[in-house]
Each structure stands twice: as structure tokens, then as C-alpha cells.
Design an enzyme around this catalytic site. Structure first.
Site, PDB file in Angstrom:
ATOM      1  N   ARG A  68       6.105 -12.781   9.658  1.00  0.00           N
ATOM      2  CA  ARG A  68       6.473 -11.886   9.064  1.00  0.00           C
ATOM      3  C   ARG A  68       7.950 -11.709   9.383  1.00  0.00           C
ATOM      4  NH1 ARG A  68       2.904  -7.512   9.039  1.00  0.00           N
ATOM      5  NH2 ARG A  68       4.036  -5.723   9.491  1.00  0.00           N
ATOM      6  N   GLU A 127       0.969  -1.507   0.101  1.00  0.00           N
ATOM      7  CA  GLU A 127      -0.057   0.508  -0.080  1.00  0.00           C
ATOM      8  C   GLU A 127       0.955   1.086  -0.058  1.00  0.00           C
ATOM      9  OE1 GLU A 127      -2.541   0.997   3.007  1.00  0.00           O
ATOM     10  OE2 GLU A 127      -3.433   1.932   2.129  1.00  0.00           O
ATOM     11  N   LYS A 153       4.843   0.596   9.830  1.00  0.00           N
ATOM     12  CA  LYS A 153       5.049   1.847   8.515  1.00  0.00           C
ATOM     13  C   LYS A 153       4.477   2.846   9.132  1.00  0.00           C
ATOM     14  CE  LYS A 153       2.948  -0.290   4.300  1.00  0.00           C
ATOM     15  NZ  LYS A 153       2.538   0.137   3.019  1.00  0.00           N
TER      16      LYS A 153
HETATM   17  P1  ATP Z   1       3.534  -1.951   7.344  1.00  0.00           P
HETATM   18  O1  ATP Z   1       3.086  -3.494   8.980  1.00  0.00           O
HETATM   19  O2  ATP Z   1       4.743  -2.195   7.686  1.00  0.00           O
HETATM   20  O3  ATP Z   1       2.090  -1.713   7.664  1.00  0.00           O
HETATM   21  P2  ATP Z   1       1.872  -3.980   5.645  1.00  0.00           P
HETATM   22  O4  ATP Z   1       1.361  -5.212   5.593  1.00  0.00           O
HETATM   23  O5  ATP Z   1       0.869  -2.903   6.104  1.00  0.00           O
HETATM   24  O6  ATP Z   1       3.254  -3.316   6.363  1.00  0.00           O
HETATM   25  P3  ATP Z   1       1.759  -3.154   2.890  1.00  0.00           P
HETATM   26  O7  ATP Z   1       2.175  -1.648   2.148  1.00  0.00           O
HETATM   27  O8  ATP Z   1       0.600  -4.026   2.875  1.00  0.00           O
HETATM   28  O9  ATP Z   1       2.550  -3.211   4.652  1.00  0.00           O
HETATM   29  O10 ATP Z   1       2.433  -4.645   2.606  1.00  0.00           O
HETATM   30  C1  ATP Z   1       3.119  -5.351   1.872  1.00  0.00           C
HETATM   31  C2  ATP Z   1       3.947  -7.034   1.286  1.00  0.00           C
HETATM   32  O11 ATP Z   1       4.363  -6.652   2.309  1.00  0.00           O
HETATM   33  C3  ATP Z   1       2.318  -7.415   2.113  1.00  0.00           C
HETATM   34  O12 ATP Z   1       1.831  -8.631   1.187  1.00  0.00           O
HETATM   35  C4  ATP Z   1       3.409  -7.684   3.496  1.00  0.00           C
HETATM   36  O13 ATP Z   1       2.821  -9.313   4.016  1.00  0.00           O
HETATM   37  C5  ATP Z   1       4.106  -7.601   3.090  1.00  0.00           C
HETATM   38  N1  ATP Z   1       5.097  -7.404   4.360  1.00  0.00           N
HETATM   39  C6  ATP Z   1       5.067  -6.702   5.452  1.00  0.00           C
HETATM   40  N2  ATP Z   1       5.331  -6.134   6.264  1.00  0.00           N
HETATM   41  C7  ATP Z   1       6.499  -7.265   6.152  1.00  0.00           C
HETATM   42  C8  ATP Z   1       7.018  -8.238   6.969  1.00  0.00           C
HETATM   43  N3  ATP Z   1       7.701  -7.495   8.648  1.00  0.00           N
HETATM   44  N4  ATP Z   1       8.099  -9.045   6.656  1.00  0.00           N
HETATM   45  C9  ATP Z   1       7.156  -9.929   5.738  1.00  0.00           C
HETATM   46  N5  ATP Z   1       6.634  -8.986   4.642  1.00  0.00           N
HETATM   47  C10 ATP Z   1       5.859  -7.960   5.150  1.00  0.00           C
HETATM   48 MG    MG Z   2      -1.030  -3.157   4.738  1.00  0.00          MG
END
Ligand code: ATP
Ligand code: MG
Length: 564
Positions: free
Chosen positions: A263, A37, A273
Site C-alpha cells: 500500500r 468500500e 479511512k
Molecule cells: P483504508 O485502510 O483507508 O480504510 P481500505 O483498504 O479499507 O482502506 P477499501 O475501500 O477497502 O479501503 O479499498 C479499496 C481498494 O483500495 C482496495 O483494493 C485496497 O487494497 C486499495 N487501497 C486502500 N488503501 C490503499 C493504499 N494506501 N495504497 C494502495 N491501495 C490502497
Molecule cells: Mg477495506
């Protein structure tokens, strides 16, 4: 398609994929996607997902799409889109012409919602958000059915069209899936699929005043792109039944398999984020690319090579159980990579003047120094040597303890690539008593690095010529947080920030070959660590170096101090 199906898949995700290849579940296709996102910069956790999705596509001769998962206008922006594109490319991956935006699917998603209404699987609910929450039930109690649940298809279609047309206030109605208010899985208790939200979207502007919820948009975006394996993090495990339910109700041909993995959590930093935004907004860092940030942009600016990040991601692998990976493992891969490719140079961070009393005042020698001790192919450079030098302040002690092996009155050491020198006297600042000049004699017979009489020295010191070296600012970085798990005791992670995470030194002195150091170029400063000319702040007018990483892990081994 010729897949490289290995005899033993390296992780459980590849196992699933290979099973699907054997059973022809997706007709031999492998299509993944990385769906960030654009509401913040990518961090090292995202890198794990990027490496996994693009890595799987490459291994099985499939494809990996880059998709901006931009269905929630709040906080999304073009700046973030551009940073994501930059960062994934810098990590070394290529999506060719498959850059997609979920916001491009808004019309299609809307039509899918209409279809769900038509088959009686979605309804417009006019309860408030609070009421919906209250009626959802608890772990032990089933939820209550909404009084609007039995609205007719016609009424639902009418209301939903008017929601889209902007006839209602934000929050007046939502579209909900009609599933099961008694389901043990909360997410299946008639989840909200669409909400009214007047917000300007960075791409679609004010065109829409209703926006799809993540669970609705995500599975359908995957299906639209004919993804085969929708790989996501563990917290979405409970969303999988909803993911499947939506695709099943719509009887879509393309029904990706969702697979969850743990993760990445990394010690001494935070990977979220939302929290990283806080650090940026509160001014705790200089921006998303602050070299202390666990963002890809921060690591790039700090000087981490993309190869090192990829090696790290390959090494940590994927698993089903969450754990905390030690940041020193990442640093290990950074060192290993830079050890191979970073040219060696000399720089003095805290200069102490050394004068070679018996070296001719006007003489200058140029030492030809190899750029890499194991790799002659990296060439050599000339390093000027003269009577006035700088050495590292901490390499001299006037009253050394027994185990101090470096320079001290009466002691002899070797200068890297140069002579043996012996300290004969010191000059002190009359006010502070601090040693400001160390006088030495040089043994001209030791130019080869050895004494003809076979005598040995305990230490070899790095140095620069005082009049030939150039000034530089050097930024040293330490752990971002003082504790391994900054959110382990609650949300107030700011209190754990390491106040000493940045130390700015200057003027430092570096050998003249660095005068034109290109921003972003990386070096090993002998004995001190790996350094990178700062991509933003360094110029030929003012050199600025970031310390990427020390030569050894000083946190794991505090011992060994005093001996090089
Ligand atoms: P955050 O928790 O940092 O806001 P998010 O999952 O909301 O991360 P997205 O932009 O939705 O952020 O993530 C894009 C992709 O990255 C998703 O498929 C998510 O599963 C993966 N991702 C995000 N954080 C991690 C992490 N710490 N380890 C592995 N994959 C991750
Ligand atoms: Mg997300």
C-alpha cells in the site's frame, strides 16, 4: 484479443499477468476491478490502486470494473458512493457500464453459503464471539474445535435459513467455514463467513439481518464478475489461502488470481479511512474535501490536477515492500504539471503600498503581459500600471542585512513587466513605527525592462496597481502533520496535527484579470506559487484562492532565502 505484451513488464504484477497471457490461463482475458468500500472518501492511496487496476486493463485491452464493496452496513452510505464515483471519474478513468455493487450479490452469496453447507464445508456455530476468539488458539497453540462443528447438514441448513429469517438475536449464531483449527494460518481456523446483524443497509434496507464477512463476499464477488486478477494490498496476503479455499470448495469456473502489492504510505499525512473519518468528525478539518486532506476530493479542491496524481502513481510504481513515500514527490509532479499549463498572474499576499512620486497621478498604462513565458499560444492580458501600487511586504526592508537584494531605501529594483523603481523615502505609522508607505521614483527610460545606461538591478518584484487590483482571500497550506509518520508512535495521531497547516490571508490584492476567476481555475501567482480559485467558497463577489503548492520545495531547501 490483441494484447500489448511488452518485452519487459514494468512491475511484478504485470509480469504475472503476462505469464498468464502466455500460458492462456484466463484464455487471454484481463479483467480487474477497483473495489472500494463506500464507508469514506477515497484518498491518494486508493488513487494508486485505481491507476493500477484501470491502467492494467487499458494496457492489456481488458476491462476494469468499479465495484462498491458494500457488504457491511456499518458506516456505508450513498454520499460515499457518489464521492467515489466522482473521484474515480475525475482521476480520468471510465468503467463504462460496469459499476457493480456487492450488495446486489447478497442472494447469490447466500446461495453459495448454502452450497458450502451442503458439501459439509460450513456449519452454524453457536459460540459467542468471545468464545470463538478464545478457542482460536495462538501462534504456538492450535485452536479448539467448536462443539457445534459436527452439526448435520440438515441442522445447519435449517439454522442458517432461520438466521436469515430473523429468528435469532444478533450474535446468537454465526456460519463458519469448516477448514482446520490447527492451521498455522489463523484465518484458516474455521473463519466466520456470516453473522447476524440487525442494521439498515443503505441499499437493501432491512431486507437482510445476516451479512457476509469480507473474506467470503470478496472472492465470490470477484468470481461472479469473472475477474481474472484480483489485486489488493499486502495485508491480504494471509487471506489468499481462504480466498482460494472458498472458490475451490464451490468448484467455481471463474477463479481469479489474487495478487498483493504494498500500500502507499505518504509522509506528513495519514491514509486510513478510519482515521480520516476521525479528523472529519472531530472537526479538525472542514470536511472530507478540506484542501489539507489526502483525499482525492481534498486534493481536487486544493487544485491538484488529476494528471499530476496519475504521474505520481506511475512513478511510485508497485512493489512488494512497504515504505513511506515523501509527499514532496507528489508535490513535484503537481509543480511539473502546473508549470506547463497554469497561466501566470500577479497577486500580492501581504500588500505594502508603494507610491511612485514622479509618475503622473492620473496616468494609467496597460502592460501587455504574456500568460506563459514559454508558451505564446497561451496569449496575453493587459495589466494596469499606475502611480499607486502594492508590492509584497516582505520585498521591502528599511534596514536590510547585507544579502537582502530587494527593495530598501536608496535601492533600485525592477517591477515585473515594468520599470525600474528606486526607494526615496518611507512613511511610518506614528504609533507602531511600521512602514506603511514606500515612496519611490520611477525611471521612465526603463519600460523595456532594461536601463539604457546598462545598469543592473538585483531583483524583480511582482506588484499590482492599488486602484485596479481586486481583493481576495488567500489560504496557505502547510504540512498537515508535524511529523513524517503521524501514527509511528501509536494511535494518537491528532497530537501531531500541524497547528499552522492553514493560514488565511486577506485582504490580499490580485490583478484585475482575476476578477472573474472561475471556481477551480488554476494560476501561477508569480514568485509565490500555484493557486486555485476555491471550488466552494470563491465567487465573483468574494475571491478565495488556495495555494496548491509553492514554486519550490521550501522544506527540502530552506537555503536560498532572500534571493529569488
Ligand atoms: P483504508 O485502510 O483507508 O480504510 P481500505 O483498504 O479499507 O482502506 P477499501 O475501500 O477497502 O479501503 O479499498 C479499496 C481498494 O483500495 C482496495 O483494493 C485496497 O487494497 C486499495 N487501497 C486502500 N488503501 C490503499 C493504499 N494506501 N495504497 C494502495 N491501495 C490502497
Ligand atoms: Mg477495506
Amino acid at each position: 484479443m490483441a494484447q500489448s505484451v511488452s518485452s519487459s513488464p514494468s512491475d511484478f504484477i504485470r509480469e504475472v499477468i503476462e505469464e498468464h497471457l502466455r500460458t492462456s490461463r484466463f484464455k487471454g482475458r484481463v479483467a480487474t476491478r477497483f473495489p472500494p468500500e463506500p464507508n469514506g472518501y477515497l484518498h491518494i492511496g486508493h488513487a494508486k490502486s485505481v491507476c493500477l487496476n484501470f491502467g492494467i486493463a487499458a494496457q492489456y485491452e481488458g476491462t476494469c470494473n468499479l465495484r462498491m464493496d458494500d457488504t457491511d452496513p456499518a458506516g456505508e452510505s450513498l454520499e460515499y458512493v457518489e464521492s467515489i464515483i466522482n473521484d474515480v471519474r475525475w482521476l480520468g478513468f471510465d468503467w463504462q457500464d460496469r459499476l457493480f455493487y456487492a450488495s446486489d450479490y447478497f442472494e447469490q452469496l447466500y446461495q453459495f453459503a448454502v452450497q458450502l453447507i451442503k458439501v459439509g464445508k460450513a456449519y452454524v456455530c453457536s459460540l459467542s464471539a468471545d468464545e470463538i476468539r478464545e478457542q482460536r488458539g495462538t501462534l504456538t497453540e492450535p485452536g479448539k474445535e467448536s462443539p457445534y462443528r459436527e452439526r448435520s447438514v440438515e441442522e445447519n441448513l435449517d439454522l442458517f435459513a432461520r438466521m436469515r429469517a430473523g429468528e435469532f438475536e444478533d450474535g446468537a449464531h454465526v456460519l463458519r467455514a469448516k477448514i482446520d483449527m490447527t492451521s498455522p494460518n489463523f484465518l484458516m481456523r474455521d473463519p466466520v463467513l456470516y453473522r447476524i446483524k440487525r442494521a439498515t443497509h443503505y441499499r437493501t434496507g432491512a431486507k437482510w439481518c445476516i451479512y457476509p464477512m469480507y473474506d467470503f463476499a470478496h472472492c465470490l464477488s470477484d468470481s461472479i464478475e469473472k475477474i481474472t486478477h484480483s489485486i489488493c494490498t499486502l495485508e491480504f496476503e494471509n487471506n489468499r489461502p481462504l480466498y482460494d479455499w472458498i472458490l475451490d470448495q464451490l468448484k467455481l469456473d471463474s477463479h481469479p488470481q489474487q495478487i498483493e502489492f504494498a500500500r502507499l504510505n505518504l509522509s506528513y499525512t495519514i491514509l486510513s479511512k478510519r482515521r480520516l473519518i476521525e479528523l472529519v468528525q472531530e472537526g479538525a478539518v472542514t470536511g472530507w474535501d478540506d484542501p489539507r486532506m489526502p483525499t482525492i476530493a481534498g486534493m481536487r479542491r486544493r487544485g491538484y490536477p488529476p494528471e499530476a496524481i496519475r504521474s505520481f502513481c506511475a512513478r511510485i510504481g508497485v512493489a512488494k515492500n512497504e515504505n513511506l513515500v515523501d509527499v514532496s514527490l507528489l508535490e513535484h509532479f503537481v509543480r511539473e504539471d502546473l508549470n506547463q499549463r497554469a497561466p501566470r498572474v500577479m497577486g500580492v499576499l501581504r500588500p505594502l503600498r508603494v507610491i511612485l512620486d514622479n509618475y503622473p497621478e492620473t496616468q494609467v498604462e496597460e502592460f501587455e503581459c504574456p500568460n506563459h513565458p514559454q508558451n505564446p499560444g497561451m496569449g496575453s492580458r493587459g495589466v494596469p500600471f499606475s502611480r499607486d501600487l502594492y508590492i509584497e511586504e516582505e520585498d521591502f526592508l528599511e534596514n536590510p542585512p547585507k544579502k537582502f537584494f530587494r527593495l530598501a531605501p536608496g535601492k533600485e529594483v525592477r517591477l515585473r513587466f515594468g520599470y525600474f523603481i528606486k526607494c526615496v523615502s518611507v512613511v511610518k505609522d506614528p504609533n507602531t513605527g511600521r512602514v506603511i508607505e514606500v515612496h519611490c521614483t520611477v525611471d521612465p527610460e526603463t519600460r523595456s525592462g532594461f536601463a539604457p545606461d546598462g545598469r543592473k538591478v538585483d531583483a524583480t518584484l511582482h506588484w499590482v496597481s492599488a486602484n485596479h487590483s481586486v481583493p481576495a482571500e488567500v489560504r496557505l497550506y502547510d504540512r498537515f502533520f508535524q511529523v513524517a509518520d503521524p501514527t509511528g508512535d501509536g494511535d494518537d495521531f491528532m497530537k501531531h496535527l500541524n497547528p499552522k497547516s492553514l493560514e488565511i490571508l486577506g485582504p490580499c490584492r490580485v490583478e484585475p484579470s482575476l476578477a472573474g476567476a472561475a471556481p477551480g481555475s488554476r494560476y501561477q501567482f508569480e514568485r509565490l506559487g500555484y493557486f486555485c480559485a476555491d471550488a466552494k467558497d470563491s465567487s465573483t463577489q468574494k475571491l478565495v484562492f488556495n495555494r496548491i503548492v509553492t514554486l519550490r520545495d521550501s522544506w527540502a531547501k530552506i537555503s536560498g532565502k532572500g534571493r529569488e
